[in-house]
Design a protein around this motif. Structure first.
Motif, PDB file in Angstrom:
ATOM      1  N   VAL A   1      11.035   5.124 -12.677  1.00 21.65           N
ATOM      2  CA  VAL A   1      10.887   3.712 -12.295  1.00 21.65           C
ATOM      3  C   VAL A   1      10.187   2.927 -13.396  1.00 21.65           C
ATOM      4  N   LEU A   2       9.094   3.470 -13.922  1.00 27.74           N
ATOM      5  CA  LEU A   2       8.304   2.756 -14.925  1.00 27.74           C
ATOM      6  C   LEU A   2       9.078   2.571 -16.227  1.00 27.74           C
ATOM      7  N   LYS A   3       9.800   3.591 -16.657  1.00 24.14           N
ATOM      8  CA  LYS A   3      10.610   3.464 -17.878  1.00 24.14           C
ATOM      9  C   LYS A   3      11.676   2.394 -17.713  1.00 24.14           C
ATOM     10  N   GLN A   4      12.275   2.350 -16.526  1.00 24.79           N
ATOM     11  CA  GLN A   4      13.307   1.344 -16.260  1.00 24.79           C
ATOM     12  C   GLN A   4      12.695  -0.058 -16.231  1.00 24.79           C
ATOM     13  N   VAL A   5      11.514  -0.179 -15.663  1.00 23.63           N
ATOM     14  CA  VAL A   5      10.834  -1.479 -15.609  1.00 23.63           C
ATOM     15  C   VAL A   5      10.582  -2.004 -17.023  1.00 23.63           C
ATOM     16  N   ALA A   6      10.062  -1.143 -17.912  1.00 18.81           N
ATOM     17  CA  ALA A   6       9.792  -1.555 -19.291  1.00 18.81           C
ATOM     18  C   ALA A   6      11.075  -2.025 -19.981  1.00 18.81           C
ATOM     19  N   LYS A   7      12.176  -1.304 -19.746  1.00 22.65           N
ATOM     20  CA  LYS A   7      13.459  -1.644 -20.372  1.00 22.65           C
ATOM     21  C   LYS A   7      13.997  -2.981 -19.867  1.00 22.65           C
ATOM     22  N   VAL A   8      13.984  -3.174 -18.555  1.00 22.56           N
ATOM     23  CA  VAL A   8      14.487  -4.423 -17.962  1.00 22.56           C
ATOM     24  C   VAL A   8      13.673  -5.614 -18.439  1.00 22.56           C
ATOM     25  N   LEU A   9      12.353  -5.444 -18.479  1.00 22.07           N
ATOM     26  CA  LEU A   9      11.469  -6.537 -18.895  1.00 22.07           C
ATOM     27  C   LEU A   9      11.714  -6.913 -20.357  1.00 22.07           C
TER      28      LEU A   9
END
Length: 346
Positions: free
Chosen positions: A106-114
């Motif tokens: 979840v956190l890796k995806q959040v960083a990428k989307v942001l």
């Protein structure tokens, strides 16, 4: 516990020990009958206490009806407690590993989307626990002149500390020190262990005060374990090259190194979280940045919460002319979404 002890005797022995540890007074059957999970008469409890006395687990210090635990009773109680704690810690550790595995994704995806949405570099720290409380302390013999102290905090950070002795310590003394430490420190916030408490424990430990002092040093050290192990995920570092003022070769190289090595980002997260009240959106512009290599940038950070004292930091790094309104709005929205996503995942 021992095979001779059925479930009821075990519960009564445990109740006697816990009550005696709280009051320091001999424990009678009437006191034990108030434990709701026993659901037996005072007469039955008296018979069971008589059996426990015959078996050597409790003793009658004088002619009163009250009993106190014997050394044998304490030993049996501590062995059982050790086993329970080890099983509990193993279960929680397995559960935390499962949660962390999902959380990382979840956190890796959040960083990428942001990073994609803002065109800036982004970072996000894995949630850290604050307000550590002591869960359990265990002193065990390694060899005749060494003990190991195992200190476990309530978020299952485990710290081992070897203690050198001037002379051999017998099992009974080790048991009494275990009881002293656990009775006084279980459930206490590490930050609340003050000089007065330390002095009182050392006084009660008598000639073994140095052992207690060394254990308390190990307790203090658990505060720093998580900071050393802090994980941070990043994305969009190459977005920096899109802005001419940051694309200078030396500046860009320093920034990329900061993202690769992570230590400066860890320092940034610590700075952000240093103030316990600092849970909103925070903006650092240029020289306000605590990190030298990022003083040509602006950084916007926000805290997200996992609950039960766990929190992490989201950060966006870009030029001083970044679109602050868009970045702040994105972080506020993401903060809410991330809180909901992670709570659902856990």
């Amino acid at each position: 516990m021992d095979k001779e002890l059925d479930e009821r005797k075990r519960k009564i022995l445990k109740a006697i020990i816990k009550t005696y540890m709280e009051t320091g007074e001999p424990v009678g059957s009437r006191t034990i009958s108030k434990y709701t999970d026993l659901n037996v008469s005072s007469a039955t409890i008296r018979n069971e206490m008589s059996d426990l006395t015959d078996m050597g687990y409790i003793i009658q210090p004088h002619t009163s009806a009250g009993r106190i635990p014997s050394d044998q009773g304490y030993r049996l109680y501590v062995d059982e407690l050790m086993k329970e704690k080890e099983e509990e810690i193993a279960e929680i550790r397995d559960l935390m590993i499962e949660k962390t595995d999902r959380m990382d994704k979840v956190l890796k995806q959040v960083a990428k989307v942001l990073a994609n949405n803002t065109n800036y570099a982004t970072m996000i720290s894995v949630p850290q626990y604050s307000g550590n409380k002591l869960k359990f302390i265990q002193l065990s013999r390694v060899n005749p002149l060494q003990l190991v102290a195992v200190v476990v905090s309530d978020n299952n950070v485990i710290r081992n500390q070897i203690i050198d002795l001037n002379e051999e310590m017998d099992d009974q003394t080790i048991l009494k020190l275990n009881l002293l430490l656990n009775t006084n420190l279980n459930g206490v916030a590490i930050q609340d262990i003050n000089l007065g408490m330390i002095a009182r424990l050392k006084e009660q430990a008598g000639m073994h005060s140095q052992v207690v002092a060394t254990v308390l040093d190990a307790v203090a050290a658990t505060i720093h374990v998580e900071e050393e192990d802090m994980e941070i995920y990043t994305s969009g570092a190459t977005n920096i090259f899109k802005y001419p003022e940051l694309a200078d070769k030396s500046k860009a190289s320093e920034l990329i190194s900061a993202f690769e090595e992570k230590q400066q980002l860890v320092d940034l997260v610590k700075e952000h979280m240093a103030d316990g009240e600092n849970t909103g959106v925070q903006v650092y512009i240029g020289d306000e940045m605590p990190i030298q290599t990022m003083r040509d940038c602006s950084v916007v950070t926000a805290t997200y919460e996992l609950g039960q004292g766990m929190h992490g930091t989201i950060g966006i790094i870009g030029p001083k002319r970044m679109d602050y309104e868009n970045v702040v709005d994105s972080l506020k929205t993401l903060k809410v979404q991330l809180d909901a996503i992670i709570k659902k995942k856990t």
